[in-house]
Design a protein around this motif. Structure first.
Motif, PDB file in Angstrom:
ATOM      1  N   ALA A  87      -5.205   3.334  -5.293  1.00  0.00           N
ATOM      2  CA  ALA A  87      -5.118   4.888  -4.586  1.00  0.00           C
ATOM      3  C   ALA A  87      -5.487   5.887  -5.582  1.00  0.00           C
ATOM      4  N   TRP A 130       0.702   4.461  -2.707  1.00  0.00           N
ATOM      5  CA  TRP A 130       0.525   5.627  -2.363  1.00  0.00           C
ATOM      6  C   TRP A 130       1.693   6.550  -2.877  1.00  0.00           C
ATOM      7  N   THR A 153       0.961  -1.107   0.057  1.00  0.00           N
ATOM      8  CA  THR A 153       0.075   0.011  -0.023  1.00  0.00           C
ATOM      9  C   THR A 153       0.645   1.241  -0.183  1.00  0.00           C
ATOM     10  N   SER A 175      -8.952   4.918  -1.059  1.00  0.00           N
ATOM     11  CA  SER A 175      -8.186   3.699  -1.058  1.00  0.00           C
ATOM     12  C   SER A 175      -9.146   2.589  -1.337  1.00  0.00           C
TER      13      SER A 175
END
Length: 158
Positions: free
Chosen positions: A73, A31, A27, A51
């Motif tokens: 994202a 991002w 993750t 998200s």
């Protein structure tokens, strides 16, 4: 655990995606790739970040932290537009969602999600629907801060 059943209109999301698992959580990488492109998205509806996770139909029946899913994202936009390099469009279909407020660190959200699936769902009269799950990170979201807040949306059906 406070929850609210809400109807969500279709959302158009511009963002980036990456396949991952909970064991190989990427993750942060996703991002880091997306945020430099944020200012190139001209038709944003607000300052919220989205998200989103898209799971296979059997992801939760045979749950295993090594099962892979697609993580996005992005941001909500008013319409489809010409995109800069690496950005894609995905639509979140209209439908019913259960909404929860999560406060805390992302790294400590596991037990919160576990209680949704092991406690809230069995008592709710609802079952999981096969649409994207998403979180809205708005004004009260502070990355890696224990006082951070985000809204969690999980697709449901009677």
């Amino acid at each position: 655990m406070d929850s609210e059943i809400v109807e969500v209109n279709q959302k158009i999301i511009v963002g980036m995606k990456l396949e991952m698992s909970l064991l190989e959580n990427q993750t942060q990488t996703l991002w880091q790739r997306f945020m430099p492109k944020l200012n190139s998205i001209s038709n944003r509806l607000d300052n919220n970040l989205i998200s989103m996770s898209i799971y296979s139909s059997d992801y939760f029946q045979s749950f295993n932290p090594s099962n892979r899913f697609m993580k996005w994202a992005g941001v909500e936009v008013s319409d489809e537009q010409t995109l800069s390099d690496g950005l894609e469009i995905i639509k979140i279909p209209q439908g019913s969602y259960v909404r929860f407020l999560y406060q805390g660190l992302p790294s400590q959200a596991g037990p919160f999600f576990q209680s949704i699936f092991q406690e809230w769902f069995p008592k709710s009269g609802y079952r999981l629907d096969k649409r994207p799950h998403f979180e809205v990170m708005g004004d009260k979201y502070k990355n890696n801060d224990p006082s951070s807040e985000e809204m969690i949306y999980i697709p449901i059906m009677k």
